[in-house]
Design a protein around this motif. Structure first.
Motif, PDB file in Angstrom:
ATOM      1  N   ILE A  88       0.756  -1.165   0.083  1.00  0.00           N
ATOM      2  CA  ILE A  88      -0.050   0.002   0.037  1.00  0.00           C
ATOM      3  C   ILE A  88       0.837   1.108  -0.002  1.00  0.00           C
ATOM      4  O   ILE A  88       0.632   2.193  -0.772  1.00  0.00           O
ATOM      5  CB  ILE A  88      -0.784  -0.085   1.203  1.00  0.00           C
ATOM      6  CG1 ILE A  88      -2.218  -1.271   1.085  1.00  0.00           C
ATOM      7  CG2 ILE A  88      -1.670   1.185   1.475  1.00  0.00           C
ATOM      8  CD1 ILE A  88      -2.965  -1.475   2.347  1.00  0.00           C
ATOM      9  N   HIS A  89       1.958   1.239   0.900  1.00  0.00           N
ATOM     10  CA  HIS A  89       2.741   2.508   0.842  1.00  0.00           C
ATOM     11  C   HIS A  89       3.451   2.697  -0.465  1.00  0.00           C
ATOM     12  O   HIS A  89       3.601   3.639  -0.861  1.00  0.00           O
ATOM     13  CB  HIS A  89       3.932   2.251   2.014  1.00  0.00           C
ATOM     14  CG  HIS A  89       4.893   3.290   2.099  1.00  0.00           C
ATOM     15  ND1 HIS A  89       5.997   3.614   1.459  1.00  0.00           N
ATOM     16  CD2 HIS A  89       4.706   4.470   3.293  1.00  0.00           C
ATOM     17  CE1 HIS A  89       6.457   4.445   1.941  1.00  0.00           C
ATOM     18  NE2 HIS A  89       5.870   5.169   2.860  1.00  0.00           N
ATOM     19  N   TYR A 132       3.772   5.648  -5.427  1.00  0.00           N
ATOM     20  CA  TYR A 132       3.857   5.879  -6.966  1.00  0.00           C
ATOM     21  C   TYR A 132       2.774   6.915  -7.593  1.00  0.00           C
ATOM     22  O   TYR A 132       3.086   7.580  -8.528  1.00  0.00           O
ATOM     23  CB  TYR A 132       3.813   4.570  -7.400  1.00  0.00           C
ATOM     24  CG  TYR A 132       3.664   4.503  -8.970  1.00  0.00           C
ATOM     25  CD1 TYR A 132       4.740   4.416  -9.764  1.00  0.00           C
ATOM     26  CD2 TYR A 132       2.414   4.178  -9.772  1.00  0.00           C
ATOM     27  CE1 TYR A 132       4.844   4.513 -11.172  1.00  0.00           C
ATOM     28  CE2 TYR A 132       2.388   4.195 -11.035  1.00  0.00           C
ATOM     29  CZ  TYR A 132       3.614   4.231 -11.677  1.00  0.00           C
ATOM     30  OH  TYR A 132       3.499   4.344 -13.189  1.00  0.00           O
ATOM     31  N   ILE A 133       1.655   6.625  -6.749  1.00  0.00           N
ATOM     32  CA  ILE A 133       0.424   7.504  -7.218  1.00  0.00           C
ATOM     33  C   ILE A 133       0.824   8.827  -7.184  1.00  0.00           C
ATOM     34  O   ILE A 133       0.392  10.042  -7.905  1.00  0.00           O
ATOM     35  CB  ILE A 133      -0.789   7.058  -6.617  1.00  0.00           C
ATOM     36  CG1 ILE A 133      -1.339   5.720  -6.971  1.00  0.00           C
ATOM     37  CG2 ILE A 133      -1.883   8.188  -6.920  1.00  0.00           C
ATOM     38  CD1 ILE A 133      -2.600   5.295  -6.235  1.00  0.00           C
ATOM     39  N   PHE A 134       1.307   9.427  -5.607  1.00  0.00           N
ATOM     40  CA  PHE A 134       1.574  10.634  -5.438  1.00  0.00           C
ATOM     41  C   PHE A 134       2.754  11.468  -6.459  1.00  0.00           C
ATOM     42  O   PHE A 134       2.926  12.511  -6.943  1.00  0.00           O
ATOM     43  CB  PHE A 134       2.018  10.857  -4.241  1.00  0.00           C
ATOM     44  CG  PHE A 134       1.027  10.771  -3.101  1.00  0.00           C
ATOM     45  CD1 PHE A 134      -0.307  10.966  -3.376  1.00  0.00           C
ATOM     46  CD2 PHE A 134       1.177  10.204  -1.724  1.00  0.00           C
ATOM     47  CE1 PHE A 134      -1.292  10.583  -2.638  1.00  0.00           C
ATOM     48  CE2 PHE A 134       0.321  10.102  -0.834  1.00  0.00           C
ATOM     49  CZ  PHE A 134      -0.999  10.497  -1.386  1.00  0.00           C
ATOM     50  N   ALA A 135       3.587  10.403  -6.778  1.00  0.00           N
ATOM     51  CA  ALA A 135       4.559  10.816  -7.799  1.00  0.00           C
ATOM     52  C   ALA A 135       4.016  11.091  -9.061  1.00  0.00           C
ATOM     53  O   ALA A 135       4.690  11.981  -9.808  1.00  0.00           O
ATOM     54  CB  ALA A 135       5.972   9.715  -7.953  1.00  0.00           C
ATOM     55  N   ALA A 136       3.283  10.229  -9.700  1.00  0.00           N
ATOM     56  CA  ALA A 136       2.426  10.416 -10.938  1.00  0.00           C
ATOM     57  C   ALA A 136       1.825  11.733 -11.077  1.00  0.00           C
ATOM     58  O   ALA A 136       1.881  12.298 -12.010  1.00  0.00           O
ATOM     59  CB  ALA A 136       1.838   8.996 -11.200  1.00  0.00           C
ATOM     60  N   ILE A 137       1.251  11.981  -9.886  1.00  0.00           N
ATOM     61  CA  ILE A 137       0.389  13.337  -9.957  1.00  0.00           C
ATOM     62  C   ILE A 137       1.268  14.471  -9.853  1.00  0.00           C
ATOM     63  O   ILE A 137       0.807  15.291 -10.445  1.00  0.00           O
ATOM     64  CB  ILE A 137      -0.741  13.150  -8.689  1.00  0.00           C
ATOM     65  CG1 ILE A 137      -1.692  12.120  -8.911  1.00  0.00           C
ATOM     66  CG2 ILE A 137      -1.437  14.660  -8.508  1.00  0.00           C
ATOM     67  CD1 ILE A 137      -2.545  11.825  -7.748  1.00  0.00           C
ATOM     68  N   ILE A 140       2.714  15.123  -6.660  1.00  0.00           N
ATOM     69  CA  ILE A 140       2.842  15.558  -5.299  1.00  0.00           C
ATOM     70  C   ILE A 140       4.247  15.064  -4.598  1.00  0.00           C
ATOM     71  O   ILE A 140       4.392  13.795  -4.823  1.00  0.00           O
ATOM     72  CB  ILE A 140       1.473  15.226  -4.499  1.00  0.00           C
ATOM     73  CG1 ILE A 140       0.342  15.732  -5.172  1.00  0.00           C
ATOM     74  CG2 ILE A 140       1.575  15.444  -3.152  1.00  0.00           C
ATOM     75  CD1 ILE A 140      -1.065  15.080  -4.620  1.00  0.00           C
ATOM     76  N   ASN A 141       4.861  16.017  -4.044  1.00  0.00           N
ATOM     77  CA  ASN A 141       6.036  15.461  -3.439  1.00  0.00           C
ATOM     78  C   ASN A 141       5.761  14.992  -1.909  1.00  0.00           C
ATOM     79  O   ASN A 141       6.058  15.944  -1.124  1.00  0.00           O
ATOM     80  CB  ASN A 141       7.162  16.476  -3.597  1.00  0.00           C
ATOM     81  CG  ASN A 141       8.503  15.847  -3.085  1.00  0.00           C
ATOM     82  OD1 ASN A 141       8.556  14.822  -2.710  1.00  0.00           O
ATOM     83  ND2 ASN A 141       9.572  16.768  -3.147  1.00  0.00           N
ATOM     84  N   LEU A 142       5.268  13.925  -1.672  1.00  0.00           N
ATOM     85  CA  LEU A 142       4.795  13.594  -0.485  1.00  0.00           C
ATOM     86  C   LEU A 142       4.926  12.182  -0.080  1.00  0.00           C
ATOM     87  O   LEU A 142       4.394  11.211  -1.218  1.00  0.00           O
ATOM     88  CB  LEU A 142       3.239  14.088  -0.172  1.00  0.00           C
ATOM     89  CG  LEU A 142       2.769  13.625   1.225  1.00  0.00           C
ATOM     90  CD1 LEU A 142       3.498  14.441   2.189  1.00  0.00           C
ATOM     91  CD2 LEU A 142       1.226  13.753   1.322  1.00  0.00           C
ATOM     92  N   ILE A 143       5.550  11.733   0.813  1.00  0.00           N
ATOM     93  CA  ILE A 143       5.733  10.282   1.266  1.00  0.00           C
ATOM     94  C   ILE A 143       5.071  10.019   2.320  1.00  0.00           C
ATOM     95  O   ILE A 143       5.017  10.595   3.394  1.00  0.00           O
ATOM     96  CB  ILE A 143       7.211  10.200   1.526  1.00  0.00           C
ATOM     97  CG1 ILE A 143       8.016  10.238   0.266  1.00  0.00           C
ATOM     98  CG2 ILE A 143       7.301   8.614   2.024  1.00  0.00           C
ATOM     99  CD1 ILE A 143       9.777  10.403   0.637  1.00  0.00           C
ATOM    100  N   PRO A 144       3.953   9.132   2.339  1.00  0.00           N
ATOM    101  CA  PRO A 144       3.100   8.671   3.357  1.00  0.00           C
ATOM    102  C   PRO A 144       3.674   8.429   4.456  1.00  0.00           C
ATOM    103  O   PRO A 144       4.807   7.308   4.358  1.00  0.00           O
ATOM    104  CB  PRO A 144       2.061   7.814   2.862  1.00  0.00           C
ATOM    105  CG  PRO A 144       2.696   7.452   1.515  1.00  0.00           C
ATOM    106  CD  PRO A 144       3.780   8.365   1.204  1.00  0.00           C
ATOM    107  N   SER A 145       3.168   8.375   5.785  1.00  0.00           N
ATOM    108  CA  SER A 145       3.873   7.576   6.628  1.00  0.00           C
ATOM    109  C   SER A 145       3.265   6.294   6.991  1.00  0.00           C
ATOM    110  O   SER A 145       1.995   6.056   6.611  1.00  0.00           O
ATOM    111  CB  SER A 145       3.690   8.580   8.391  1.00  0.00           C
ATOM    112  OG  SER A 145       2.164   8.781   8.253  1.00  0.00           O
TER     113      SER A 145
END
Length: 296
Positions: free
Chosen positions: A228-229, A234-239, A241-246
């Protein structure tokens, strides 16, 4: 010389009996014995006095009479009547026998179908029906009967296919069916029933994952959260958004998805079982929403 053959003459009187309600008297009348010997001119006379036996009282033996818990009089003459009453459709013995046979048959059929569906890999097609027998038993005979049927089914699966399949059935279908049957038997509202059944289903699924992880010596829950992480990253990077979920966010998302999956499954079970039990003539025992009652 003439010999007199009639040497012995016995004269007696008829016997008389007199029986009253409390006494019994038996009278033996006196009788006389005359013996005439050849060398005597007159016979000998032997008087015998009568004997009287008197019984002053005769006790009456009354049949034993006792009272059961409901205060009904019972005795020796009530045996056949009680036996026929027990064998009647509304008798206690008949209903207990019917409950035992019905629950045993439901447990046997559920265990056999689950065993065959696992062996033939068609469990996903019949998964919505595995909890139905427990719900029917709970609605007809009470919560205790549903619990006993659940235990009987688990024991049967333990014998047929081992402890793994028995635990899987208990976690994925048994707990959900017992919770739903108990709540419906108690007359709970659909909101309460769906909420508690969703929680029971979610706990069962998590328990199933943990049990499988222990058996195969692999952390399946860790693999799920890692995937899931990775997918969210991958979805945030494709959009863009420079964010890494905790990991806390991943765990919360995983729990939310499990609850949504369980809630949708339980809601479908409520609809399916309501229609099924209504067709069986148990609509009066159900507490249906207005919209569903009008639709049915």
């Amino acid at each position: 010389m003439t010999i007199n053959i009639n040497l012995l003459k016995i004269q007696h009187q008829p016997l008389h009996f007199r029986i009253s309600q409390t006494t019994l008297t038996r009278l033996l009348p006196p009788f006389q014995v005359f013996i005439r010997l050849p060398f005597q001119s007159s016979p000998l006379y032997f008087p015998i006095t009568a004997q009287c036996f008197k019984i002053s009282c005769i006790s009456r033996v009354e049949p034993s009479v006792y009272f059961d818990e409901e205060g009904e009089r019972e005795g020796p003459n009530d045996g056949p009547i009680t036996e026929f009453e027990d064998l009647a459709p509304n008798g206690v013995v008949f209903r207990k026998t019917l409950r035992l046979v019905e629950c045993s048959m439901f447990a046997a059929v559920t265990g056999l179908v689950y065993f065959l569906s696992n062996s033939l890999a068609i469990e996903n097609y019949f998964g919505c029906f595995f909890s139905l027998p427990i719900v029917i038993s709970s609605m007809r005979w009470g919560v205790a009967c549903g619990r006993k049927q659940l235990v009987a089914t688990v024991v049967l699966l333990f014998v047929l296919s081992g402890p793994v399949k028995a635990i899987n059935y208990l976690l994925t279908h048994g707990i959900t069916g017992f919770t739903m049957g108990a709540l419906w038997r108690l007359g709970a509202d659909w909101k309460v029933s769906i909420s508690l059944c969703t929680l029971a289903r979610a706990i069962g699924l998590v328990g199933y994952v943990l049990t499988t992880s222990f058996l195969i010596r692999e952390n399946i829950l860790g693999l799920i959260t890692i995937n899931i992480h990775a997918s969210l990253s991958y979805i945030f990077a494709a959009i863009g958004i420079n964010l890494i979920p905790s990991m806390n966010f991943i765990y919360s998302l995983f729990g939310t998805l499990v609850l949504l999956n369980s809630a949708s499954f339980v809601f479908l079970l409520h609809l399916l079982y309501s229609v099924f039990l209504t067709r069986m003539g148990m609509k009066t025992s159900l507490r249906l929403p207005r919209w569903l009652e009008k639709a049915i």
